[in-house]
Enzyme design. Structure first.
Site, PDB file in Angstrom:
ATOM      1  N   LYS A 111       0.840  -1.211   0.000  1.00  0.00           N
ATOM      2  CA  LYS A 111       0.000   0.000   0.000  1.00  0.00           C
ATOM      3  C   LYS A 111       0.869   1.254   0.000  1.00  0.00           C
ATOM      4  CE  LYS A 111      -3.963  -2.103   0.250  1.00  0.00           C
ATOM      5  NZ  LYS A 111      -4.878  -2.184  -0.862  1.00  0.00           N
ATOM      6  N   LYS A 194      -2.933 -12.183  -8.953  1.00  0.00           N
ATOM      7  CA  LYS A 194      -4.158 -12.814  -8.439  1.00  0.00           C
ATOM      8  C   LYS A 194      -5.395 -12.046  -8.874  1.00  0.00           C
ATOM      9  CE  LYS A 194      -4.634 -10.290  -4.148  1.00  0.00           C
ATOM     10  NZ  LYS A 194      -5.342 -10.215  -2.906  1.00  0.00           N
ATOM     11  N   LYS A 197     -10.381  -7.325  -6.665  1.00  0.00           N
ATOM     12  CA  LYS A 197     -11.283  -6.237  -7.053  1.00  0.00           C
ATOM     13  C   LYS A 197     -10.556  -4.900  -7.008  1.00  0.00           C
ATOM     14  CE  LYS A 197     -13.116  -6.717  -2.466  1.00  0.00           C
ATOM     15  NZ  LYS A 197     -13.668  -7.925  -1.937  1.00  0.00           N
TER      16      LYS A 197
HETATM   17  P1  ADP Z   1      -9.667  -8.515  -2.600  1.00  0.00           P
HETATM   18  O1  ADP Z   1      -8.298  -9.122  -2.504  1.00  0.00           O
HETATM   19  O2  ADP Z   1     -10.295  -8.739  -3.902  1.00  0.00           O
HETATM   20  O3  ADP Z   1      -9.685  -7.056  -2.179  1.00  0.00           O
HETATM   21  P2  ADP Z   1     -10.511  -9.329   0.041  1.00  0.00           P
HETATM   22  O4  ADP Z   1      -9.204  -8.792   0.457  1.00  0.00           O
HETATM   23  O5  ADP Z   1     -11.728  -8.707   0.659  1.00  0.00           O
HETATM   24  O6  ADP Z   1     -10.591  -9.296  -1.561  1.00  0.00           O
HETATM   25  O7  ADP Z   1     -10.524 -10.879   0.329  1.00  0.00           O
HETATM   26  C1  ADP Z   1     -11.523 -11.618   0.989  1.00  0.00           C
HETATM   27  C2  ADP Z   1     -11.134 -13.079   1.033  1.00  0.00           C
HETATM   28  O8  ADP Z   1     -10.959 -13.585  -0.295  1.00  0.00           O
HETATM   29  C3  ADP Z   1      -9.805 -13.379   1.755  1.00  0.00           C
HETATM   30  O9  ADP Z   1      -9.920 -14.589   2.446  1.00  0.00           O
HETATM   31  C4  ADP Z   1      -8.816 -13.511   0.644  1.00  0.00           C
HETATM   32  O10 ADP Z   1      -7.735 -14.332   0.994  1.00  0.00           O
HETATM   33  C5  ADP Z   1      -9.661 -14.158  -0.431  1.00  0.00           C
HETATM   34  N1  ADP Z   1      -9.138 -13.831  -1.773  1.00  0.00           N
HETATM   35  C6  ADP Z   1      -9.154 -12.638  -2.405  1.00  0.00           C
HETATM   36  N2  ADP Z   1      -8.602 -12.726  -3.639  1.00  0.00           N
HETATM   37  C7  ADP Z   1      -8.220 -14.027  -3.789  1.00  0.00           C
HETATM   38  C8  ADP Z   1      -7.605 -14.777  -4.843  1.00  0.00           C
HETATM   39  N3  ADP Z   1      -7.305 -14.211  -6.004  1.00  0.00           N
HETATM   40  N4  ADP Z   1      -7.355 -16.078  -4.632  1.00  0.00           N
HETATM   41  C9  ADP Z   1      -7.693 -16.678  -3.467  1.00  0.00           C
HETATM   42  N5  ADP Z   1      -8.279 -16.039  -2.440  1.00  0.00           N
HETATM   43  C10 ADP Z   1      -8.549 -14.736  -2.589  1.00  0.00           C
END
Ligand code: ADP
Ligand code: TRP
Length: 331
Positions: A111, A194, A197
């Protein structure tokens, strides 16, 4: 039976990375363990959402949890902001969380690099708030994707430190969990990285996506230039498409394209068309449920209220006991 906690930040919509990294595990765990699943709306404040957007995202994620199959009569499903005990425990844990260790967390360092104009204290102490979420209910298992591994390590550090400082065994150490052998990392459609969003929306497939949007995004996915030679190793973009296929397609479909790649007869257009179709087959029933649930404000209000009450029982007990341990005692 163990206690389970996990959450998703309401910063938009749930994508296939969230689903396969986290939510899919929730669906099975809710029947096997004592589960608390929540919407991490305090966490999302690090990005300063507009109040109307925050509210809309919370509603969206709650509807998505339900559309995926979380059963509020089986697990406890709540909003983090309905549990002010979380903020109190976060404050207590912050007193023993050190700058040096927080600055070394890789999500924080990312970040600092990607949004240098908004390096706030909430971002620095993000892992402390996450530890509070988890140990507030004494969870030992935390279903998350691979990107959260280091945050779980921090949660163990803070739980263990509390115990050492107060000479108690009050908190147990939580561990990241996935039903497979390893934590999951679902790739995006951009050839590397990965699914997320936070980055380019077009590289993620959301549970709310319409069929034609899914087709368009997948058909535009990055591939490589192809090779006429058989038995070449898979390049990263193609490996990623195969990994996605392994999640949503039948095994014989995946085998067919794996063989076609090995024989150098594969056509990436066919691969993507099949992947898009299988994603649509997977996503569209969830999207249809989601649309019905999202309209039903009365149902959502009832579920949020019921979840807040159940979560509060567990949280209030912990805070009462923690205050006693710390030394906030009655005369
Ligand atoms: P983002 O990474 O899209 O902002 P979050 O941080 O809110 O989403 O993640 C919520 C959950 O989804 C967490 O348990 C995170 O490890 C899982 N997660 C998010 N992106 C992935 C991904 N590409 N592969 C596997 N798990 C993911
Ligand atoms: N940090 C997690 C994420 O971004 C979301 C989260 C917040 C969480 N608190 C949690 C996950 C507690 C598991 C347990 O993905």
């Amino acid at each position: 039976m163990e206690t389970v906690v996990s959450g998703i930040r309401p910063t938009g919509k749930v994508h296939l990375g969230n689903y396969f990294g986290a939510v899919k595990n929730f669906l099975q765990m809710q029947h096997e363990h004592h589960c608390f699943f929540f919407i991490a709306d305090y966490h999302s404040l690090t990005t300063h959402p507009h109040p109307a957007d925050l509210h809309a995202s919370v509603k969206q994620v709650l509807s998505e949890y339900l559309a995926c199959g979380l059963d509020p009569n089986v697990c406890t499903l709540y909003l983090q902001s309905d549990l002010p005990e979380t903020a109190e425990l976060y404050m207590f844990l912050n007193m023993n969380a050190y700058m040096g260790e927080l600055e070394r967390v890789s999500s924080f360092k990312d970040k600092v690099r990607t949004q240098p104009d908004n390096v706030n204290a909430g971002l620095l102490t993000y892992p402390v708030l996450m530890a509070a979420d988890i140990i507030l209910h004494h969870a030992t298992k935390v279903p998350v994707g691979k990107d959260q591994e280091q945050h779980l390590e921090m949660a163990r550090t803070f739980a263990g430190r509390f115990n050492r400082i107060y000479e108690t065994e009050y908190f147990q150490e939580p561990h990241a969990f996935n039903y497979g052998k390893e934590l999951v990392k679902v790739p995006g459609l951009g050839g590397k990285g990965k699914m997320s969003k936070s980055e380019n929306e077009n590289l993620a497939i959301f549970l709310a996506d319409e069929d034609d949007a899914i087709h368009k995004k997948v058909m535009r996915a990055v591939t490589d230039t192809g090779s006429a030679e058989p038995n070449q190793p898979l390049s990263e973009p193609i490996q990623n498409l195969f990994d996605l296929m392994a999640l949503v397609s039948r095994e014989d479909t995946l085998n067919h394209f794996t063989d076609a790649h090995a024989n150098a007869t594969i056509r990436y257009g066919d691969l993507k068309k099949q992947l898009a179709e299988d994603m649509v087959t997977f996503v569209s029933p969830i999207r249809q449920k989601l649309q019905a649930i999202h309209k039903d404000n009365e149902l959502l209000a009832k579920i949020a209220k019921q979840g807040a009450e159940k979560a509060h029982d567990s949280a209030a007990k912990t805070i009462r006991e923690v205050r006693e341990i710390i030394g906030f005692r009655k005369f």
